[in-house]
Design a protein around this motif. Structure first.
Motif, PDB file in Angstrom:
ATOM      1  N   VAL A   1      -0.954  54.434  27.228  1.00 14.70           N
ATOM      2  CA  VAL A   1      -1.841  53.866  26.090  1.00 14.70           C
ATOM      3  C   VAL A   1      -3.151  53.783  26.293  1.00 14.70           C
ATOM      4  O   VAL A   1      -4.183  54.258  25.466  1.00 14.70           O
ATOM      5  CB  VAL A   1      -1.399  52.482  25.727  1.00 14.70           C
ATOM      6  CG1 VAL A   1      -2.307  51.568  24.481  1.00 14.70           C
ATOM      7  CG2 VAL A   1       0.139  52.396  24.923  1.00 14.70           C
ATOM      8  N   ALA A   2      -3.637  53.329  27.293  1.00 15.95           N
ATOM      9  CA  ALA A   2      -5.243  53.259  27.748  1.00 15.95           C
ATOM     10  C   ALA A   2      -5.756  54.652  27.675  1.00 15.95           C
ATOM     11  O   ALA A   2      -6.515  54.740  26.876  1.00 15.95           O
ATOM     12  CB  ALA A   2      -5.346  52.677  29.221  1.00 15.95           C
ATOM     13  N   PHE A   3      -5.008  55.675  28.239  1.00 18.37           N
ATOM     14  CA  PHE A   3      -5.646  56.864  27.859  1.00 18.37           C
ATOM     15  C   PHE A   3      -5.600  57.542  26.571  1.00 18.37           C
ATOM     16  O   PHE A   3      -6.413  58.046  25.856  1.00 18.37           O
ATOM     17  CB  PHE A   3      -4.782  57.848  28.978  1.00 18.37           C
ATOM     18  CG  PHE A   3      -5.031  59.465  28.441  1.00 18.37           C
ATOM     19  CD1 PHE A   3      -6.153  60.015  28.715  1.00 18.37           C
ATOM     20  CD2 PHE A   3      -3.943  60.161  27.931  1.00 18.37           C
ATOM     21  CE1 PHE A   3      -6.192  61.563  28.230  1.00 18.37           C
ATOM     22  CE2 PHE A   3      -3.957  61.446  27.525  1.00 18.37           C
ATOM     23  CZ  PHE A   3      -5.062  62.095  27.583  1.00 18.37           C
ATOM     24  N   PHE A   4      -4.370  57.314  26.010  1.00 18.73           N
ATOM     25  CA  PHE A   4      -4.092  57.623  24.513  1.00 18.73           C
ATOM     26  C   PHE A   4      -5.324  57.229  23.608  1.00 18.73           C
ATOM     27  O   PHE A   4      -5.649  57.917  22.579  1.00 18.73           O
ATOM     28  CB  PHE A   4      -2.823  57.082  24.311  1.00 18.73           C
ATOM     29  CG  PHE A   4      -2.211  57.526  22.512  1.00 18.73           C
ATOM     30  CD1 PHE A   4      -1.586  58.665  22.519  1.00 18.73           C
ATOM     31  CD2 PHE A   4      -2.554  56.742  21.467  1.00 18.73           C
ATOM     32  CE1 PHE A   4      -1.116  58.952  21.185  1.00 18.73           C
ATOM     33  CE2 PHE A   4      -2.268  57.083  20.340  1.00 18.73           C
ATOM     34  CZ  PHE A   4      -1.354  58.421  20.168  1.00 18.73           C
ATOM     35  N   GLU A   5      -5.710  55.869  23.637  1.00 21.78           N
ATOM     36  CA  GLU A   5      -6.456  55.457  22.641  1.00 21.78           C
ATOM     37  C   GLU A   5      -7.917  55.882  22.783  1.00 21.78           C
ATOM     38  O   GLU A   5      -8.876  55.676  22.126  1.00 21.78           O
ATOM     39  CB  GLU A   5      -6.403  53.928  22.843  1.00 21.78           C
ATOM     40  CG  GLU A   5      -5.273  53.338  22.333  1.00 21.78           C
ATOM     41  CD  GLU A   5      -5.073  51.798  22.300  1.00 21.78           C
ATOM     42  OE1 GLU A   5      -6.161  51.154  22.790  1.00 21.78           O
ATOM     43  OE2 GLU A   5      -4.348  51.133  21.590  1.00 21.78           O
ATOM     44  N   GLN A   6      -8.140  56.497  24.120  1.00 24.97           N
ATOM     45  CA  GLN A   6      -9.601  56.973  24.350  1.00 24.97           C
ATOM     46  C   GLN A   6      -9.546  58.558  23.575  1.00 24.97           C
ATOM     47  O   GLN A   6     -10.751  59.089  23.167  1.00 24.97           O
ATOM     48  CB  GLN A   6      -9.665  57.508  25.712  1.00 24.97           C
ATOM     49  CG  GLN A   6      -9.899  56.363  26.531  1.00 24.97           C
ATOM     50  CD  GLN A   6     -10.002  56.530  28.275  1.00 24.97           C
ATOM     51  OE1 GLN A   6     -10.247  57.774  28.579  1.00 24.97           O
ATOM     52  NE2 GLN A   6      -9.741  55.628  28.967  1.00 24.97           N
TER      53      GLN A   6
END
Length: 273
Positions: free
Chosen positions: A132-137
């Motif tokens: 999620v942390a990468f996805f939201e970037q």
């Protein structure tokens, strides 16, 4: 014939179990193969935007086969080598179906991924926190998907989790919109692209561009959206942690993704004399 192209699925294959990290052994083996002249393509259900992390970690990606083969790009120039997307009218109809069912999903369009802003928390709930942390970037969150995608063709829909009691109804409704290719890459997800579009078709298009035969291609995969690709490549490997269908289509088995199975097989079949 020597292996000249390696095609790599990501989740459950190239990446570790966090869906973000490329194991060091995979990086080193693939870069060593690249230094010997072997071309590297990521072959994922993801959009090009969602390949950025793996591209950066590897540093040797020549091509991106994205959205289950709907889009094939030159990794250096961004030039489109192959594209098969669904018409906008069909995409808008599918958006209406999925939103009416309350299904969390993303849309891939021209290499980018879009999630309706109102569904942002649903997407967080249906994915590992590290991903999620990468996805939201890299994700675009419009208020209205229909407005954001107006007049544009769509490469794929990725539904993160579709309950068993809704799957048949949703698939039937989506198929009523026009020719649709249905795939599954993990758990309860469902993926919809233009009818006839698969990773196998995308890989064949890339091979035609490069002048390569199946005997010169090595491919790795683990799930339902990898079957056509594994059937096409003469050097095809299903991960031991993969689906039974993937194992049936592949010529060989590779150790699990968490054990850097890709790197081990590249070492054995490409790097060793």
């Amino acid at each position: 014939m020597a292996i000249k192209l390696i095609a790599l699925d990501l989740d459950g294959t190239l990446l570790d179990n966090d869906h973000v990290t490329v194991p060091r052994r995979n990086v080193e083996a693939l870069c060593a193969a690249h230094n010997k002249g072997v071309k590297i393509t990521l072959a994922s259900g993801r959009s090009w935007s969602l390949l950025a992390g793996a591209v950066e970690q590897l540093g040797c990606v020549d091509y991106g086969l994205c959205a289950n083969g709907a889009l094939v790009l030159d990794g250096e120039t961004g030039a489109v080598l192959h594209s098969r997307a669904m018409p906008n009218s069909q995409a808008l109809a599918i958006i209406d179906i999925l939103q009416s069912e309350g299904i969390p999903f993303e849309v891939y369009c021209q290499g980018k991924n879009y999630v309706r802003l109102a569904d942002k928390d649903l997407v967080r709930h249906n994915n590992p926190s590290t991903y999620v942390a990468f996805f939201e970037q890299v994700t675009t969150y419009p208020q209205d998907l229909a407005v954001a995608l107006a007049g544009r063709e769509v490469e794929k829909f990725n539904c993160f989790s579709v309950p068993e009691d809704k799957r048949e109804r949703i698939e039937t409704a989506v198929r009523s919109t026009g020719p649709v290719e249905v795939a599954n890459s993990f758990g309860l997800n469902l993926e919809f692209g233009l009818g006839g579009v698969t990773k196998g078709e995308g890989l064949q298009a890339l091979c035609a561009h490069l002048g390569l035969a199946p005997e010169e291609v090595m491919a790795f995969g683990n799930a339902g959206n990898d079957l056509e690709m594994l059937s096409f490549a003469s050097w095809s490997f299903a991960m031991v942690n993969g689906s039974e269908a993937a194992k049936a289509c592949a010529k060989y088995l590779a150790p699990a993704n968490g054990e850097a199975g890709v790197g081990q097989m590249v070492e054995k079949y490409v790097l060793e004399p």
